[in-house]
Design a protein around this motif. Structure first.
Motif, short mmCIF file in Angstrom:
data_model
loop_
_atom_site.label_atom_id
_atom_site.label_comp_id
_atom_site.label_asym_id
_atom_site.label_seq_id
_atom_site.Cartn_x
_atom_site.Cartn_y
_atom_site.Cartn_z
N PRO A 149 0.71 -0.94 0.23
CA PRO A 149 0.09 -0.14 -0.45
C PRO A 149 1.22 1.56 0.16
N ALA A 150 2.04 1.77 0.23
CA ALA A 150 2.77 2.21 0.76
C ALA A 150 3.94 2.45 -0.35
N ASP B 287 1.18 3.80 -2.67
CA ASP B 287 1.00 5.43 -1.74
C ASP B 287 -0.72 5.41 -2.06
N LYS C 50 -4.60 5.71 -0.37
CA LYS C 50 -4.92 6.24 0.62
C LYS C 50 -6.80 6.34 0.67
N LYS D 175 -5.22 11.89 4.93
CA LYS D 175 -4.91 10.51 4.27
C LYS D 175 -4.41 9.68 5.14
N LYS D 176 -4.71 8.59 4.67
CA LYS D 176 -4.41 7.94 5.36
C LYS D 176 -4.19 6.54 4.76
N THR D 177 -2.83 5.59 4.51
CA THR D 177 -2.31 4.06 4.15
C THR D 177 -3.12 3.02 4.80
#
Length: 632
Positions: free
Chosen positions: A486-487, A490, A492, A500-502
């Protein structure tokens, strides 16, 4: 090198000693004219790889002679003596005395790693040499007289009064004497072919496999189990049931499912898709061919390229057949903006995947180069992770209950902290993921073992390993925790505070690959599928042509209720028709003749129970419907 408890067990030492006995027996049979390579103990077997000259090549017909010689060697009560030697002497032993270039390759690697170079010598009492070796080729004896002279001169305290019969470079423990081995506790199984060091660019060697156990009773039990395996093995019997086939012209390890096989395959697909839909999974379809940059972004190209088909370049763009589906589902998630209210998002796909794994790891539809994976990716918030993971585990066990799967174990698969290449290089992220999975499993009260190395490169996982009726256990279901991809993509979502969070991603496969699950069911049921999965549920056999019309009427009635049924109108004898239906393991055979026509009944033969009885046609329809509904 530190040994595990397994590697220091008596049985392991017996098996490893027998690997040396096997190599010694081969040398005796072939007058020592053979390159010896490597011979480990594995599971219930041991093996040794050899390179023969063309005129000395061993074949199946020679294995009886090797077996007899192995038993003779064990009865000689040979003592095994270990010597640890400096680098210069190891060079002399391997290259001058043994003349074994493949041993020298390993020797150089051991020296580079700073390991001690050790040798084991099989010996007999020197005074008994002429009697013990009277039937052995004189060239073999002359060679080991030379070896013995060197050892007695160099190590008189160890070898005075001893005669060397085999010398091998080896680091693993052995029994002190072959007296500790039952000469009837092992049996040569087969010849095989293997590339040196498992590299297809290297020479192809001859591999001899040997079953080995503590005593002859255990060997007998294992031999009986292997006979049972032949009755179940989906690789041996697939032609009998017309389920699938392979052909070199269409490509090795690319299965083609025939109509009967695809019926079962499709039923498994429908089954798991329906299960997932009820749990609010959304199913998608993505292409089998993708731009290779997708796999560069995900990291799969760096970590998994050896298992992928070659990159194809067209019109200044690089493509690759997809080996897995997680990057594609990441892109589906990224296609839209998401709020925390949208999560969890469960994306599922019966996806066509392609992996170019080495032929030695493949096993027909259980592990092929093209397979359809029952894959899904769950995008969740940190608060949802534990609950969603538990739901996945419950789904796994619910499926196992439906199929009567009881012999399995749970494994928490972790990274090897010493391996700095295989895994995503973020130790803090990996440790957080591992602790999170451990907490969930403990909260659920699951029994599990922790095993390193088997984690995915992006995170730890729960593997549910089944122990089939034959062969070794393998993973049938998995759920993997991922903070990494997910990182990388990117991804979100907007949290309730507007930030905004992952998301966290759970990768999961319940049936893993449909073909693997299919193979498991085949072998567990001995090809006797439960009625709901049988390619053909009912075969109708008229006793004579005069009853064909009624047989077809029965067939149409059953088809109207969506049962899989056919009429055997061939000109074969009645007994042959019955035999043909039973060979196909069709659950129900309906026999119709005059009395059935007048009474609107059918005479039923059940394949499993062998029961025979008569029912009204509508009664049989109701009975069959109930059986299918009950998942029997």
């Amino acid at each position: 090198m530190k040994m595990s408890e397994h590697e220091d067990s008596l049985l392991f030492r017996q098996r490893h000693t027998l690997a040396h006995v096997l190599a010694e027996a081969v040398q005796r049979v072939q007058q020592r004219d053979v390159e010896v390579a490597i011979g480990p103990a594995i599971d219930n077997w041991l093996y040794y790889d050899f390179l023969f000259s063309p005129e000395k090549q061993i074949w199946e017909d020679d294995l009886k002679k090797v077996q007899d010689q192995m038993e003779k060697i064990v009865k000689e009560w040979q003592e095994l003596i270990r010597i640890d030697v400096p680098a210069e002497e190891s060079d002399y032993l391997v290259n001058t005395l043994m003349k074994q270039k493949y041993k020298d390759e390993m020797r150089r690697e051991f020296l580079a790693a700073g390991e001690t170079i050790s040798f084991y010598v099989n010996t007999i009492v020197e005074a008994a040499k002429d009697r013990v070796l009277q039937w052995v080729d004189e060239n073999y004896i002359k060679y080991y007289e030379w070896i013995t002279e060197y050892l007695q001169t160099k190590y008189p305290d160890k070898f005075t009064g001893k005669f060397a019969t085999f010398l091998d470079m080896c680091e693993w423990p052995h029994v002190e004497s072959t007296k500790e081995i039952d000469p009837k506790s092992f049996k040569i199984d087969k010849l095989a072919w293997a590339y040196w060091r498992w590299n297809s660019n290297n020479v192809m060697m001859t591999r001899i496999y040997v079953w080995a156990f503590s005593n002859k009773e255990e060997l007998r039990e294992y031999a009986e189990m292997m006979e049972e395996a032949k009755k179940r093995d989906h690789r041996k019997l697939w032609k009998d049931l017309d389920l699938f086939f392979f052909d070199d012209l269409t490509g090795k390890w690319l299965p083609m499912y025939l109509p009967r096989g695809y019926i079962v395959y499709h039923l498994l697909e429908e089954y798991i898709r329906e299960k997932e839909t009820k749990l609010w999974y959304y199913h998608v379809m993505t292409p089998c061919l993708w731009n290779v940059d997708l796999y560069r972004t995900s990291g799969h190209l760096d970590h998994y390229q050896d298992g992928m088909f070659p990159i194809m370049e067209r019109e200044w763009e690089e493509f690759v057949l997809r080996p897995m589906n997680c990057p594609h589902h990441m892109m589906i998630y990224a296609n839209q903006l998401h709020s925390y209210k949208d999560l969890p998002i469960r994306i599922g796909e019966i996806a066509h995947d392609f992996r170019f794994e080495s032929s030695g790891t493949l096993k027909w539809i259980e592990r092929s180069r093209h397979f359809c994976q029952n894959d899904a990716h769950l995008f969740v918030t940190p608060e949802q992770m534990k609950d969603e993971f538990k739901k996945v585990v419950n789904l796994i066990f619910d499926v196992y209950k439906d199929f009567g799967i009881e012999n399995y174990r749970c494994v928490l698969s972790l990274r090897d902290p010493e391996d700095k290449v295989k895994y995503h290089p973020d130790d803090a992220m990996r440790e957080k993921a591992e602790n999170s999975l451990r907490e969930v499993l403990n909260e659920m009260g699951l029994e599990y073992t922790e095993e390193i190395w088997e984690a995915a490169f992006y995170g730890p996982k729960l593997d549910v390993n089944v122990k089939p009726a034959i062969w070794n256990e393998y993973t049938l279901s998995t759920c993997q925790l991922d903070f990494c991809l997910p990182a990388k993509f990117d991804l979100k979502y907007t949290d309730k505070d507007g930030e905004k969070k992952t998301p966290i991603v759970l990768h999961r496969a319940i049936l893993w690959a449909i073909g693997r699950f299919f193979a498991y069911i085949i072998e567990e049921t001995k090809w006797v599928f439960p009625t709901r999965l049988a390619p053909e549920q009912v075969k109708i056999i008229p006793v004579a042509d005069a009853f064909n019309d009624y047989a077809n009427k029965v067939c149409e009635e059953l088809k109207s209720h969506n049962f899989r049924v056919s009429v055997d109108e061939w000109s074969d004898s009645f007994n042959k028709k019955i035999r043909n239906a039973e060979l196909l393991k069709i659950p129900y055979i309906l026999i119709v003749w005059e009395k059935e026509v007048w009474a609107n009944t059918v005479s039923v033969r059940e394949f499993v129970s062998k029961e025979q009885y008569t029912l009204k046609l509508n009664e049989f329809v109701d009975k069959l419907a109930e059986i299918v509904k009950s998942k029997k």
